[in-house]
Design a protein around this motif. Structure first.
Motif: not given
Length: 168
Positions: A20-27, A113-119
């Protein structure tokens, strides 16, 4: 991806370590992983890359834990594979198992990256490729060829997953 990894792998005794990156998304990813008892290593190509590769290598070799990488890096471009997975496989002699994921209906986050979360109740497909063994001794041109081949394989698996859920 995390649900599949938890349900099909870690619940059956496989040890996994997520990069996981050090970014907010990574957190966010790291917290999610910890809740599901996945190990985490923090770092990325742009921040802490060498330490991240060392941490993943240590986890793989000493703890027998398989690394999980999203190989397009912390800044993309989306679906463009960076060399980290190739380098880690080359140094550890562990094969790469490429996976493709897709959901029939999903939310796309407003990240690069427009990561997706399945509905909820959406069809999800996981496509698993053949393991890729990376030779120990490579020159730069061979390493680049393998990186490009991995990128092509990952994109083909993603397209196959999209086709399976009707989002092709």
């Amino acid at each position: 991806a995390c649900y599949f990894i938890r349900k099909e792998l870690t619940s059956k005794g496989f040890k996994m370590t997520l990069l996981a990156s050090h970014s907010r998304d990574g957190e966010l990813v790291a917290r999610f992983a910890r809740n599901w008892k996945l190990r985490t290593v923090r770092g990325s190509a742009s921040r802490g890359g060498v330490a991240a590769i060392r941490g993943l290598h240590r986890s793989l070799v000493k703890a027998d834990s398989s690394p999980i990488l999203f190989p397009d890096g912390p800044r993309g471009p989306q679906f463009e594979c960076k060399p980290g997975a190739i380098l880690l496989s080359q140094f550890s002699r562990a094969p790469i198992l490429p996976l493709g994921f897709a959901a029939g209906s999903s939310w796309n986050l407003k990240s690069w990256d427009r990561i997706f979360v399945p509905r909820f109740w959406s069809r999800v497909a996981v496509t698993i490729g053949a393991p890729i063994q990376i030779p120990r001794n490579l020159d730069d041109a061979e390493r680049e060829g393998l990186r490009a081949g991995l990128e092509e394989e990952l994109n083909a698996l993603r397209a196959e997953s999209q086709s399976a859920v009707g989002d092709g």
